[in-house]
Enzyme design. Structure first.
Site, PDB file in Angstrom:
ATOM      1  N   CYS A   2     106.430  25.857 -35.721  1.00 49.41           N
ATOM      2  CA  CYS A   2     105.138  25.172 -35.840  1.00 49.41           C
ATOM      3  C   CYS A   2     104.956  24.163 -34.709  1.00 49.41           C
ATOM      4  CB  CYS A   2     105.062  24.424 -37.163  1.00 49.41           C
ATOM      5  SG  CYS A   2     105.269  25.486 -38.575  1.00 49.41           S
ATOM      6  N   ARG A  27     105.006  28.384 -28.524  1.00 52.18           N
ATOM      7  CA  ARG A  27     106.035  28.296 -29.569  1.00 52.18           C
ATOM      8  C   ARG A  27     105.919  29.425 -30.598  1.00 52.18           C
ATOM      9  NH1 ARG A  27     107.725  22.681 -29.927  1.00 52.18           N
ATOM     10  NH2 ARG A  27     108.001  22.760 -32.166  1.00 52.18           N
ATOM     11  N   TRP A  75     103.965  28.409 -37.857  1.00 52.95           N
ATOM     12  CA  TRP A  75     104.859  29.575 -37.805  1.00 52.95           C
ATOM     13  C   TRP A  75     105.390  29.697 -39.226  1.00 52.95           C
ATOM     14  CZ3 TRP A  75     106.816  33.569 -34.987  1.00 52.95           C
ATOM     15  CH2 TRP A  75     108.043  34.098 -35.369  1.00 52.95           C
ATOM     16  N   ASN A 101     106.119  20.324 -39.483  1.00 53.55           N
ATOM     17  CA  ASN A 101     106.966  21.330 -38.844  1.00 53.55           C
ATOM     18  C   ASN A 101     108.345  21.170 -39.460  1.00 53.55           C
ATOM     19  OD1 ASN A 101     108.282  23.118 -37.207  1.00 53.55           O
ATOM     20  ND2 ASN A 101     108.411  21.734 -35.448  1.00 53.55           N
ATOM     21  N   GLY A 102     108.881  22.243 -40.033  1.00 50.45           N
ATOM     22  CA  GLY A 102     110.216  22.140 -40.638  1.00 50.45           C
ATOM     23  C   GLY A 102     110.236  22.869 -41.972  1.00 50.45           C
ATOM     24  N   GLU A 487     124.944  46.806 -26.957  1.00 48.77           N
ATOM     25  CA  GLU A 487     123.982  45.698 -26.841  1.00 48.77           C
ATOM     26  C   GLU A 487     124.156  44.979 -25.502  1.00 48.77           C
ATOM     27  OE1 GLU A 487     121.357  44.831 -28.057  1.00 48.77           O
ATOM     28  OE2 GLU A 487     121.114  42.729 -27.498  1.00 48.77           O
ATOM     29  N   LYS A 491     121.230  44.587 -22.678  1.00 49.64           N
ATOM     30  CA  LYS A 491     120.811  43.302 -22.125  1.00 49.64           C
ATOM     31  C   LYS A 491     120.789  43.365 -20.600  1.00 49.64           C
ATOM     32  CE  LYS A 491     119.166  41.583 -24.752  1.00 49.64           C
ATOM     33  NZ  LYS A 491     119.166  42.468 -25.846  1.00 49.64           N
ATOM     34  N   GLU A 494     118.037  45.938 -19.137  1.00 47.00           N
ATOM     35  CA  GLU A 494     116.598  45.681 -19.344  1.00 47.00           C
ATOM     36  C   GLU A 494     116.108  44.481 -18.550  1.00 47.00           C
ATOM     37  OE1 GLU A 494     115.201  44.530 -23.237  1.00 47.00           O
ATOM     38  OE2 GLU A 494     117.129  43.730 -23.785  1.00 47.00           O
ATOM     39  N   HIS A 510     137.070  61.093 -22.486  1.00 47.18           N
ATOM     40  CA  HIS A 510     136.250  62.293 -22.745  1.00 47.18           C
ATOM     41  C   HIS A 510     135.078  62.389 -21.765  1.00 47.18           C
ATOM     42  CE1 HIS A 510     138.538  63.002 -26.389  1.00 47.18           C
ATOM     43  NE2 HIS A 510     138.411  61.722 -26.659  1.00 47.18           N
ATOM     44  N   LYS A 609     107.358  42.748 -25.520  1.00 48.85           N
ATOM     45  CA  LYS A 609     108.179  42.083 -26.545  1.00 48.85           C
ATOM     46  C   LYS A 609     108.104  42.847 -27.868  1.00 48.85           C
ATOM     47  CE  LYS A 609     110.932  39.205 -28.362  1.00 48.85           C
ATOM     48  NZ  LYS A 609     112.359  39.400 -28.029  1.00 48.85           N
TER      49      LYS A 609
HETATM   50  C1  AGP Z   1     115.762  44.094 -27.036  1.00 50.67           C
HETATM   51  O1  AGP Z   1     116.262  43.218 -26.055  1.00 50.67           O
HETATM   52  C2  AGP Z   1     114.510  44.810 -26.596  1.00 50.67           C
HETATM   53  N1  AGP Z   1     113.532  43.889 -26.220  1.00 50.67           N
HETATM   54  C3  AGP Z   1     114.069  45.907 -27.553  1.00 50.67           C
HETATM   55  O2  AGP Z   1     115.080  46.873 -27.572  1.00 50.67           O
HETATM   56  C4  AGP Z   1     113.795  45.513 -29.031  1.00 50.67           C
HETATM   57  O3  AGP Z   1     114.989  45.193 -29.668  1.00 50.67           O
HETATM   58  C5  AGP Z   1     113.159  46.727 -29.734  1.00 50.67           C
HETATM   59  O4  AGP Z   1     111.935  46.992 -29.110  1.00 50.67           O
HETATM   60  C6  AGP Z   1     112.952  46.524 -31.226  1.00 50.67           C
HETATM   61  O5  AGP Z   1     112.047  45.468 -31.438  1.00 50.67           O
HETATM   62  P1  AGP Z   1     111.911  44.853 -32.919  1.00 50.67           P
HETATM   63  O6  AGP Z   1     113.234  44.285 -33.276  1.00 50.67           O
HETATM   64  O7  AGP Z   1     110.851  43.811 -32.780  1.00 50.67           O
HETATM   65  O8  AGP Z   1     111.522  45.972 -33.841  1.00 50.67           O
END
Ligand code: AGP
Length: 614
Positions: A2, A27, A75, A101-102, A487, A491, A494, A510, A609
């Protein structure tokens, strides 16, 4: 999270408040509102679900006069995002307005007590309880507004930053904070309040940062006064701002991604708060006990997710199978939705999504429900499409994640999945109290362990120079940390656009081992767990072929220190929560390599995002 803005001075308050809300949009929020004290001492409150622009459109035909007001971007944590739950909230008489906020953890207790005294509530929020409590104290004791705020805050358990105005004190704004930030801007004949300095910096560079348990009393024409909730005078310590607006939005960090990596001690604290006690092994996770029969009789579970959330799902699979002894499959939502799965009411589908808007995951949920399966959601955004499409679920409470590369949401998801597995194991009697207590103890210790692991930042920043111009990376892990390897590779690829692959370490022979040469560095996740000896031999295989190795090891691991090219030491932790700690150096490595390559880490090319399309 928030955002709060407040103003009292000689200028019209509304434009300043609206501009301040725009400054706080970064935010993340789902609704916005404003409360204005007119020159006649009338209180006008306007609020709506949606964006600040929606609030502005709503206010076009309204009376927005007045030189005193408070405003808020919400939020959602308690209660869906809608017009009623939006802030400001106001007291029963309509005389007092408050923004917050909180999280007020004991709001239910306070609400019940107020209801016994005849109070009624319009919203589902914890915030409305606070403004009603302030008025109840003020009216039942006849005390001043300041004392009523002070006494009410002493009843509160949890975190708050608040701003309060009252028609009976039309020239006063009161601010207060505990665990949520609140900044006072001291201008020339005018005073500002805000959650951070971004709405203030264009008007004044003189600010006072409120401390926990402090209350700011801002009266027109009088100097700022600070007291504590115990009514002890506080110091008005005026500082001069040196940061630009853009730097302020990122909390002084150069990028949202780095800010969110460093937020993780707090976000994990927020994630477990109220779900595991200060002692013992009890786990309370919403949506589990209410559907006890479903979880007790589940034939199997299927986790559906995408990207980083899918990696969290792979860890969730191992956690649930090991602790709750339920068979678990993990599916890419995009594949699952077209796979014509064999699914019925005996099955439980777990949908994991930070944004709660990923199209493939939403489609998978809709298909699963059509087949009669029970769907449980693990989301970050309250009231998101996925949260609303599931039968039940829980939120990870890590606050809005702005950086496209998911960091704090990943560790929040894995933390929630650990608690979820513990709750199921306890329900099904498949985990003994002692083992459960060990895991909950380790979860309680997570914020401190993450804080300790973040100290690797400088080492990794230096190390990243060595790998700025490589074209490929291999990430290896075993057991709980095979998903960590996936993962870590995601990171890096991407945000730095370097090709990176995650593999189970034992799979090297393998195929992937053919890739190893001087140009192919390998990150090996090698904590001190039951697979340590095997992973040592994997490292030796890579070294024997001229590959360089960055090893993530448990502090003090002298064996691997002798054979790896670089080691990144993490604290000793139980296997099942090691992926949360392991992810920290891997996030930092990806970040620093990408920065060295001049990449836009917060908004990498071709990525969004939230992938709301197929
Ligand atoms: C993760 O770093 C990516 N931005 C992407 O793989 C993300 O995790 C994926 O698009 C799933 O998004 P969500 O968790 O909002 O469903």
């Amino acid at each position: 999270m928030c955002g709060i803005v407040g103003y009292i001075g000689h200028r019209p308050a509304y434009p300043i408040l609206i501009k301040g809300l725009h400054r706080l949009e970064y935010r993340g929020y789902d609704s916005a509102g404003v409360a204005l004290m007119t020159p006649e001492g009338k209180l006008n409150i306007y609020k709506t679900r949606g964006k600040v622009e929606d609030l502005e459109r709503f206010c076009e035909s309204k009376d927005v006069t007045g030189t005193l007001g408070i405003a808020h971007t919400r939020w959602a944590t308690h209660g869906e995002p809608n017009d009623i739950n939006a802030h400001p909230h106001y007291s029963a008489s309509g005389k007092i307005a408050l923004v917050h906020n909180g999280t007020i953890e004991n709001y239910n207790v306070l609400k019940e007590a107020l209801e016994m005294h005849g109070c009624t509530f319009k919203s589902e929020t914890d915030t409305e309880v606070l403004v009603q409590l302030i008025e109840y104290i003020k009216e039942s004791t006849g005390c001043t507004l300041v004392d009523a705020v002070r006494e009410a805050l002493k009843e509160v358990v949890g975190a708050y930053a608040i701003a309060v105005i009252d028609t009976e004190n039309p020239d006063t704004v009161i601010g207060a904070r505990k665990s949520s930030p609140l900044v006072i801007g001291v201008g020339d004949g005018e005073t500002f309040l805000a959650s951070d300095a971004t709405p203030i910096v264009e008007f004044t560079d003189k600010v006072v940062y409120l401390n926990d348990d402090e209350i700011a009393i801002i009266r027109r024409g009088e100097p700022l006064q600070i007291i504590t909730t115990d009514n002890v005078p506080g110091e008005v310590d005026i500082k001069t701002l040196k940061m630009s607006v853009e730097q302020l939005e990122k909390g002084g960090y150069p990028h949202f991604m780095l800010k969110e990596i460093f937020e993780q001690p707090r976000t994990i604290h927020d994630c477990i708060r109220g779900r595991i006690g200060n002692t013992g092994s009890e786990v309370t996770l919403s949506g589990v006990i209410e559907h006890k029969d479903k979880f007790m009789n589940a034939r199997r579970m299927i986790i559906v997710a995408c990207g980083t959330s899918w990696h969290a799902g792979l860890i969730g699979k191992r956690l649930i199978q090991e602790i709750a002894r339920i068979p678990v499959e993990v599916e890419y939502a995009s594949e699952f939705r077209y796979s014509n799965p064999i699914l019925d009411e005996r099955d439980i589908v777990i949908a994991i999504s930070q944004s709660g808007e990923t199209a493939d995951t939403l489609a998978a949920i809709q298909m699963a429900r059509k087949c009669g399966a029970f769907v449980y959601g693990v989301c970050n955004v309250v009231g998101s499409s996925i949260a609303r499409a599931t039968d039940s679920g829980t939120y990870i409470h890590v606050g809005p994640e702005i950086g496209v590369a998911s960091t704090k949401a990943f560790t929040g998801q894995v933390t929630v999945l650990t608690m979820f597995a513990l709750a199921l194991g306890t329900l099904r009697g498949t985990i003994d109290r002692e083992t459960a207590a060990k895991v909950t103890g380790a979860l309680r210790n997570l914020p401190a362990l993450i804080k300790q692991t973040l100290k690797l930042n400088d080492t990794i920043e230096k190390l990243s120079s060595t790998y700025t111009y490589v074209h490929n990376f291999l990430y290896l892990g075993r057991g709980y940390n095979y998903p960590s390897a996936l993962e870590g590779a995601l990171k890096l690829k991407e945000i730095s656009y370097i090709h990176a692959e995650g593999y189970p370490a034992a799979e090297m022979k393998h195929g992937p081992i053919a890739l190893i040469d001087r140009e192919m560095p390998t990150v090996v996740i090698a904590p001190n767990d039951g697979m340590h000896e095997k992973i040592v031999s994997n490292i030796q295989q890579v070294k024997a072929r001229g590959g360089s190795v960055i090893a993530v090891v448990t502090k003090g691991d002298t064996t691997i220190a002798e054979i790896a090219d670089h080691i990144l030491e993490i604290p000793e932790v139980p296997d099942i929560i090691s992926p949360i700690i392991v992810s920290i150096p891997l996030q930092l490595l990806a970040y620093h390599v990408a920065i060295k390559k001049g990449c836009n880490v917060d908004m990498p090319r071709n990525l969004a995002k939230s992938v709301t399309v197929e």
